[in-house]
Motif scaffolding. Structure first.
Motif, PDB file in Angstrom:
ATOM      1  N   ALA A 115     -25.400  38.218 -41.172  1.00  0.00           N
ATOM      2  CA  ALA A 115     -24.156  38.662 -41.814  1.00  0.00           C
ATOM      3  C   ALA A 115     -23.934  40.149 -41.555  1.00  0.00           C
ATOM      4  N   ASP A 116     -25.002  40.928 -41.586  1.00  0.00           N
ATOM      5  CA  ASP A 116     -24.881  42.373 -41.317  1.00  0.00           C
ATOM      6  C   ASP A 116     -24.508  42.628 -39.856  1.00  0.00           C
ATOM      7  N   ASP A 117     -25.110  41.825 -38.921  1.00  0.00           N
ATOM      8  CA  ASP A 117     -24.844  42.004 -37.492  1.00  0.00           C
ATOM      9  C   ASP A 117     -23.412  41.612 -37.119  1.00  0.00           C
ATOM     10  N   SER A 118     -22.837  40.624 -37.808  1.00  0.00           N
ATOM     11  CA  SER A 118     -21.490  40.155 -37.461  1.00  0.00           C
ATOM     12  C   SER A 118     -20.404  40.822 -38.302  1.00  0.00           C
ATOM     13  N   GLY A 119     -20.779  41.680 -39.241  1.00  0.00           N
ATOM     14  CA  GLY A 119     -19.807  42.345 -40.100  1.00  0.00           C
ATOM     15  C   GLY A 119     -19.084  43.457 -39.379  1.00  0.00           C
ATOM     16  N   PRO A 120     -18.178  44.106 -40.093  1.00  0.00           N
ATOM     17  CA  PRO A 120     -17.424  45.206 -39.486  1.00  0.00           C
ATOM     18  C   PRO A 120     -18.353  46.341 -39.076  1.00  0.00           C
ATOM     19  N   SER A 121     -18.097  46.893 -37.900  1.00  0.00           N
ATOM     20  CA  SER A 121     -18.922  48.001 -37.439  1.00  0.00           C
ATOM     21  C   SER A 121     -18.404  49.310 -38.013  1.00  0.00           C
TER      22      SER A 121
END
Length: 115
Positions: free
Chosen positions: A108-114
């Motif tokens: 979830a952290d890797d695919s979240g907004p950068s």
């Protein structure tokens, strides 16, 4: 395994001298003199430890003339291992679920907004 037997077994194993005796007997049967050799204690004191282990069912003593060899009773060690196994499986399952949860958080952290 009944609770009283389990309590007696773990109480017997709580003493480091008795655990050392168990480790020695894992190599094969031995006399009281052989078991007492590495310890700085009297033969009667070692005999008391052997009686505790025998009463807990962890060892047995034979009778061969004047020699009473002590030997491990593997069925009692297996009973202890079986009792502990249920808790090993519980913890292993709990850690597997924690791993899955942490992997989901990482995804979830890797695919979240950068940033």
């Amino acid at each position: 395994m009944q609770t009283d037997t389990l309590s007696a077994t773990f109480a017997a194993l709580a003493d480091p001298t008795r655990r050392a005796i168990i480790a020695r007997l894992a190599e094969g049967e031995a006399s009281v003199n052989e078991l007492a050799a590495p310890f700085d204690m009297s033969l009667p004191a070692v005999s008391k430890h052997l009686k505790v282990l025998e009463k807990a069912g962890l060892i047995s003593r034979g009778k061969e003339a004047q020699w009473r060899p002590a030997r491990l009773e593997p069925h009692m060690m297996k009973s202890i291992a079986d009792w502990l196994e249920q808790y090993r499986r519980f913890w292993e399952s709990s850690f597997d679920r924690l791993d899955g949860y942490l992997q989901n958080i990482q995804k979830a952290d890797d695919s979240g907004p950068s940033n």
